[in-house]
Design an enzyme around this catalytic site. Sequence first.
Site, PDB file in Angstrom:
ATOM      1  N   ASP A   8       0.844  -1.198   0.000  1.00 34.48           N
ATOM      2  CA  ASP A   8       0.000   0.000   0.000  1.00 34.48           C
ATOM      3  C   ASP A   8       0.878   1.246   0.000  1.00 34.48           C
ATOM      4  OD1 ASP A   8       0.829   0.376   2.622  1.00 34.48           O
ATOM      5  OD2 ASP A   8      -1.188   0.307   3.510  1.00 34.48           O
ATOM      6  N   CYS A  65       2.454  -3.689   4.035  1.00 33.95           N
ATOM      7  CA  CYS A  65       1.683  -2.465   4.330  1.00 33.95           C
ATOM      8  C   CYS A  65       2.309  -1.860   5.578  1.00 33.95           C
ATOM      9  CB  CYS A  65       0.187  -2.744   4.465  1.00 33.95           C
ATOM     10  SG  CYS A  65      -0.308  -3.794   5.844  1.00 33.95           S
ATOM     11  N   THR A  67       1.718  -2.386   8.857  1.00 31.51           N
ATOM     12  CA  THR A  67       2.035  -3.434   9.835  1.00 31.51           C
ATOM     13  C   THR A  67       2.166  -4.816   9.199  1.00 31.51           C
ATOM     14  OG1 THR A  67      -0.325  -3.843  10.181  1.00 31.51           O
ATOM     15  CG2 THR A  67       0.742  -2.239  11.657  1.00 31.51           C
ATOM     16  N   HIS A  98       7.071 -25.434   8.234  1.00 32.28           N
ATOM     17  CA  HIS A  98       6.003 -26.115   8.992  1.00 32.28           C
ATOM     18  C   HIS A  98       4.601 -25.810   8.468  1.00 32.28           C
ATOM     19  CE1 HIS A  98       8.438 -26.922  12.942  1.00 32.28           C
ATOM     20  NE2 HIS A  98       9.118 -27.238  11.850  1.00 32.28           N
ATOM     21  N   HIS A 133       3.698 -32.145   9.385  1.00 32.64           N
ATOM     22  CA  HIS A 133       3.269 -30.773   9.088  1.00 32.64           C
ATOM     23  C   HIS A 133       2.217 -30.758   7.984  1.00 32.64           C
ATOM     24  CE1 HIS A 133       6.475 -29.605  11.704  1.00 32.64           C
ATOM     25  NE2 HIS A 133       7.365 -30.221  10.944  1.00 32.64           N
TER      26      HIS A 133
HETATM   27  C1  RB5 Z   1      -2.453   2.495   6.510  1.00 30.47           C
HETATM   28  O1  RB5 Z   1      -2.608   3.641   7.285  1.00 30.47           O
HETATM   29  C2  RB5 Z   1      -2.362   1.277   7.409  1.00 30.47           C
HETATM   30  O2  RB5 Z   1      -3.577   1.039   8.044  1.00 30.47           O
HETATM   31  C3  RB5 Z   1      -1.940   0.069   6.607  1.00 30.47           C
HETATM   32  O3  RB5 Z   1      -0.721   0.308   5.982  1.00 30.47           O
HETATM   33  C4  RB5 Z   1      -1.743  -1.215   7.388  1.00 30.47           C
HETATM   34  O4  RB5 Z   1      -0.899  -1.021   8.471  1.00 30.47           O
HETATM   35  C5  RB5 Z   1      -2.968  -1.935   7.760  1.00 30.47           C
HETATM   36  O5  RB5 Z   1      -2.927  -3.061   8.293  1.00 30.47           O
END
Ligand code: RB5
Length: 155
Positions: A8, A65, A67, A98, A133
């Site tokens: 993203d 993205c 996180t 696994h 597994h």
């Molecule tokens: C974008 O602000 C953020 O929500 C996205 O990059 C991600 O971390 C979502 O899981």
Amino acid sequence: MKLAIGNDHVAVDMKLEIKAFLEEKGIEVIDVGTNERGSFNYPVSGYRVAKMVAAGEVDGGVLICGTGVGISLAANKVRGIRACVCSDPYTAKLSKQHNNTNIIAFGARVIGVELAKMIVEEWVNASFLGGRHQTRVDMIMEIEETQHLAAAEEN
Ligand code: RB5
């Protein structure tokens, strides 16, 4: 090996660095975007990569993205996908050995690019070990296919 990569708006720079890193290793990389730094909804690129992986058009996928959570959640909604978020190389390696993950994800706001390279490298170089597994991965896929797990009915 051919991989798809998607991201993203917060992960454009990391995506470009990981893509170049993989290409230097001789891996073909299909970039589904985005390359825009304006707001971009991560389910779009998560879905694009997941569909390519599920269809067998590529050998695996990389998703980034903020996180790694949202984009991997979106990918995991596509039948046949096993995507996980990793912030360390050990988990990345074991997720392939696994759990036979076919997509690796991480967060551009969580880890630095050098750690991201180590994670991707461990994941790419690892192989599924099968055996016990396989039994467990088959159970995961049974839940996906049937919304039921026969083994859970046993005492
Ligand atoms: C974008 O602000 C953020 O929500 C996205 O990059 C991600 O971390 C979502 O899981």
